[in-house]
Design a protein around this motif. Structure first.
Motif, PDB file in Angstrom:
ATOM      1  N   LYS A 162      14.416   6.298 -48.548  1.00  0.00           N
ATOM      2  CA  LYS A 162      14.088   5.048 -49.229  1.00  0.00           C
ATOM      3  C   LYS A 162      14.013   3.901 -48.226  1.00  0.00           C
ATOM      4  O   LYS A 162      13.162   3.003 -48.354  1.00  0.00           O
ATOM      5  CB  LYS A 162      15.133   4.752 -50.308  1.00  0.00           C
ATOM      6  N   ALA A 163      14.885   3.932 -47.218  1.00  0.00           N
ATOM      7  CA  ALA A 163      14.892   2.875 -46.208  1.00  0.00           C
ATOM      8  C   ALA A 163      13.594   2.865 -45.416  1.00  0.00           C
ATOM      9  O   ALA A 163      12.996   1.805 -45.178  1.00  0.00           O
ATOM     10  CB  ALA A 163      16.078   3.053 -45.268  1.00  0.00           C
ATOM     11  N   GLU A 164      13.145   4.048 -44.987  1.00  0.00           N
ATOM     12  CA  GLU A 164      11.908   4.110 -44.207  1.00  0.00           C
ATOM     13  C   GLU A 164      10.730   3.591 -45.017  1.00  0.00           C
ATOM     14  O   GLU A 164       9.911   2.808 -44.521  1.00  0.00           O
ATOM     15  CB  GLU A 164      11.637   5.541 -43.751  1.00  0.00           C
ATOM     16  N   ARG A 165      10.630   4.014 -46.277  1.00  0.00           N
ATOM     17  CA  ARG A 165       9.516   3.558 -47.105  1.00  0.00           C
ATOM     18  C   ARG A 165       9.597   2.054 -47.349  1.00  0.00           C
ATOM     19  O   ARG A 165       8.583   1.348 -47.269  1.00  0.00           O
ATOM     20  CB  ARG A 165       9.514   4.329 -48.428  1.00  0.00           C
ATOM     21  N   ALA A 166      10.795   1.547 -47.635  1.00  0.00           N
ATOM     22  CA  ALA A 166      10.953   0.113 -47.897  1.00  0.00           C
ATOM     23  C   ALA A 166      10.593  -0.712 -46.670  1.00  0.00           C
ATOM     24  O   ALA A 166       9.943  -1.761 -46.766  1.00  0.00           O
ATOM     25  CB  ALA A 166      12.383  -0.186 -48.336  1.00  0.00           C
ATOM     26  N   ARG A 167      11.000  -0.248 -45.491  1.00  0.00           N
ATOM     27  CA  ARG A 167      10.720  -0.994 -44.262  1.00  0.00           C
ATOM     28  C   ARG A 167       9.234  -1.001 -43.935  1.00  0.00           C
ATOM     29  O   ARG A 167       8.685  -2.033 -43.527  1.00  0.00           O
ATOM     30  CB  ARG A 167      11.525  -0.386 -43.112  1.00  0.00           C
ATOM     31  N   VAL A 168       8.584   0.144 -44.098  1.00  0.00           N
ATOM     32  CA  VAL A 168       7.149   0.205 -43.828  1.00  0.00           C
ATOM     33  C   VAL A 168       6.389  -0.701 -44.794  1.00  0.00           C
ATOM     34  O   VAL A 168       5.485  -1.445 -44.394  1.00  0.00           O
ATOM     35  CB  VAL A 168       6.642   1.658 -43.921  1.00  0.00           C
ATOM     36  N   LEU A 169       6.758  -0.650 -46.069  1.00  0.00           N
ATOM     37  CA  LEU A 169       6.088  -1.504 -47.050  1.00  0.00           C
ATOM     38  C   LEU A 169       6.343  -2.980 -46.762  1.00  0.00           C
ATOM     39  O   LEU A 169       5.432  -3.811 -46.852  1.00  0.00           O
ATOM     40  CB  LEU A 169       6.561  -1.155 -48.462  1.00  0.00           C
ATOM     41  N   TYR A 195       8.228  -7.306 -61.624  1.00  0.00           N
ATOM     42  CA  TYR A 195       8.994  -6.094 -61.321  1.00  0.00           C
ATOM     43  C   TYR A 195       8.042  -4.930 -61.118  1.00  0.00           C
ATOM     44  O   TYR A 195       7.111  -4.718 -61.907  1.00  0.00           O
ATOM     45  CB  TYR A 195       9.952  -5.776 -62.469  1.00  0.00           C
ATOM     46  N   GLY A 196       8.276  -4.155 -60.052  1.00  0.00           N
ATOM     47  CA  GLY A 196       7.489  -2.956 -59.803  1.00  0.00           C
ATOM     48  C   GLY A 196       8.387  -1.790 -59.436  1.00  0.00           C
ATOM     49  O   GLY A 196       9.474  -1.978 -58.878  1.00  0.00           O
ATOM     50  N   LEU A 197       7.941  -0.585 -59.751  1.00  0.00           N
ATOM     51  CA  LEU A 197       8.703   0.631 -59.456  1.00  0.00           C
ATOM     52  C   LEU A 197       7.875   1.524 -58.545  1.00  0.00           C
ATOM     53  O   LEU A 197       6.696   1.774 -58.806  1.00  0.00           O
ATOM     54  CB  LEU A 197       9.033   1.368 -60.757  1.00  0.00           C
ATOM     55  N   HIS A 198       8.500   2.000 -57.466  1.00  0.00           N
ATOM     56  CA  HIS A 198       7.798   2.859 -56.510  1.00  0.00           C
ATOM     57  C   HIS A 198       8.670   4.057 -56.171  1.00  0.00           C
ATOM     58  O   HIS A 198       9.870   3.921 -55.927  1.00  0.00           O
ATOM     59  CB  HIS A 198       7.483   2.076 -55.230  1.00  0.00           C
ATOM     60  N   HIS A 199       8.069   5.254 -56.148  1.00  0.00           N
ATOM     61  CA  HIS A 199       8.784   6.474 -55.801  1.00  0.00           C
ATOM     62  C   HIS A 199       8.345   6.958 -54.420  1.00  0.00           C
ATOM     63  O   HIS A 199       7.163   6.885 -54.076  1.00  0.00           O
ATOM     64  CB  HIS A 199       8.522   7.566 -56.844  1.00  0.00           C
ATOM     65  N   THR A 200       9.284   7.482 -53.665  1.00  0.00           N
ATOM     66  CA  THR A 200       8.989   7.860 -52.288  1.00  0.00           C
ATOM     67  C   THR A 200       8.099   9.094 -52.174  1.00  0.00           C
ATOM     68  O   THR A 200       7.608   9.388 -51.084  1.00  0.00           O
ATOM     69  CB  THR A 200      10.289   8.102 -51.500  1.00  0.00           C
ATOM     70  N   ASP A 201       7.885   9.826 -53.279  1.00  0.00           N
ATOM     71  CA  ASP A 201       6.940  10.941 -53.223  1.00  0.00           C
ATOM     72  C   ASP A 201       5.513  10.480 -53.514  1.00  0.00           C
ATOM     73  O   ASP A 201       4.580  11.283 -53.471  1.00  0.00           O
ATOM     74  CB  ASP A 201       7.343  12.069 -54.176  1.00  0.00           C
ATOM     75  N   HIS A 202       5.327   9.194 -53.811  1.00  0.00           N
ATOM     76  CA  HIS A 202       3.997   8.619 -53.939  1.00  0.00           C
ATOM     77  C   HIS A 202       3.583   8.062 -52.576  1.00  0.00           C
ATOM     78  O   HIS A 202       4.410   7.879 -51.685  1.00  0.00           O
ATOM     79  CB  HIS A 202       3.981   7.514 -54.992  1.00  0.00           C
TER      80      HIS A 202
END
Length: 293
Positions: free
Chosen positions: A108-115, A266-273
């Motif tokens: 989750k950290a890697e995806r959040a940081r890249v985004l 508010y938005g929801l994001h999953h790391t498999d997307h």
């Protein structure tokens, strides 16, 4: 640990696929300055917007003689009012964000940081000033600021859950919060309340691993926090599923309610997307379009 340059390379890859993001400035106060992109509004700027018939009070210097020579009416050449917006980011660095349910998924950290960094790149390329909430990195523009953000995004916190940073928010600016929001909900409420009090509007992106949505655990299971501060052992993990999913649904509803009260999205994001889907949502949300989760 991912290096700042590697993180920036990933973020650049994501940012390159979308047009430069224009953060919408709703109030021209405090954080407004002449920028490098236009709002569809007449005023100071360099880019042509439209012709309009000359009116009483217009200076003769404003008249476009070439356009006016085409008829009997004198026309004024209007330019767009160019404004830049300050945008503040908070990307959760807590230990819980380093969770990934399998090796084929980013944490989750890697995806959040890249985004977060990709969003900053788009904003800065669009002429906005971007920084972090708090006092460590005030909003600025330029490539040097992107590198500073990348460096700070690679820092890891020791605590499992980090509260959103809400200090030193610039009045009437915009903000982006990215986290799994598994910590104390009161911390989120405090941050959004303080943001709303200062006229700060923004977006909250809720990042979750697919296992956190499905709860696929059965039999004897030991649940341990990434930071090692929490541990729970059960012989029948499946017995916890309904209660866990109910709590998760309650947390989502609380976040949506808090965003609604504060005027945030508010938005929801999953790391498999794909990361691109998360960045596209941020682009639409910050640009005032209809965001889809």
């Amino acid at each position: 640990m991912i290096t700042p340059l590697a993180l920036r390379e990933k973020a650049e890859t994501q940012a390159a696929r979308l047009p430069a993001l224009l953060a919408r400035a709703e109030q021209l106060a405090g954080a407004v300055l002449l920028g490098e992109h236009g709002r569809r509004r007449a005023g100071m700027g360099d880019d042509f917007w439209q012709y309009r018939p000359a009116q009483i009070g217009d200076s003769r210097r404003m008249i476009d003689h070439r356009r006016s020579a085409m008829g009997d009416v004198q026309f004024v050449r209007e330019r767009e009012w160019q404004i830049a917006q300050s945008v503040m980011l908070w990307v959760d660095q807590g230990a819980a964000m380093r969770f990934a349910s399998n090796d084929n998924l980013p944490s989750k950290a890697e995806r959040a940081r890249v985004l977060g960094l990709a969003c900053a790149i788009l904003l800065i390329r669009g002429g906005e000033r971007v920084g972090l909430t708090g006092t460590r990195l005030p909003p600025r523009r330029g490539n040097a600021q992107i590198l500073r953000l990348a460096e700070m995004f690679t820092e890891d916190a020791d605590a499992d859950y980090e509260p959103p940073e809400h200090r030193a928010m610039i009045p009437h600016a915009r903000a982006v919060f990215i986290s799994d929001f598994m910590g104390n909900i009161d911390d989120v409420k405090t941050a959004l309340t303080k943001a709303a009090d200062r006229g700060v509007r923004g977006v909250l992106l809720h990042v979750l691993d697919p296992a956190e949505e499905a709860f696929p655990f059965r039999g004897r299971t030991i649940f341990e926090s990434v930071g090692g501060t929490l541990e729970h052992e059960t012989l029948k993990a499946s017995d916890l599923k309904d209660r866990y999913l109910a709590r998760l649904a309650e947390r989502k509803a609380e976040l949506q309610h808090l965003c609604g009260v504060a005027g945030w999205q508010y938005g929801l994001h999953h790391t498999d997307h794909t990361a691109q889907s998360g960045l596209l949502w941020l682009w639409r949300a910050l640009d005032g379009g209809r965001a889809r989760t």
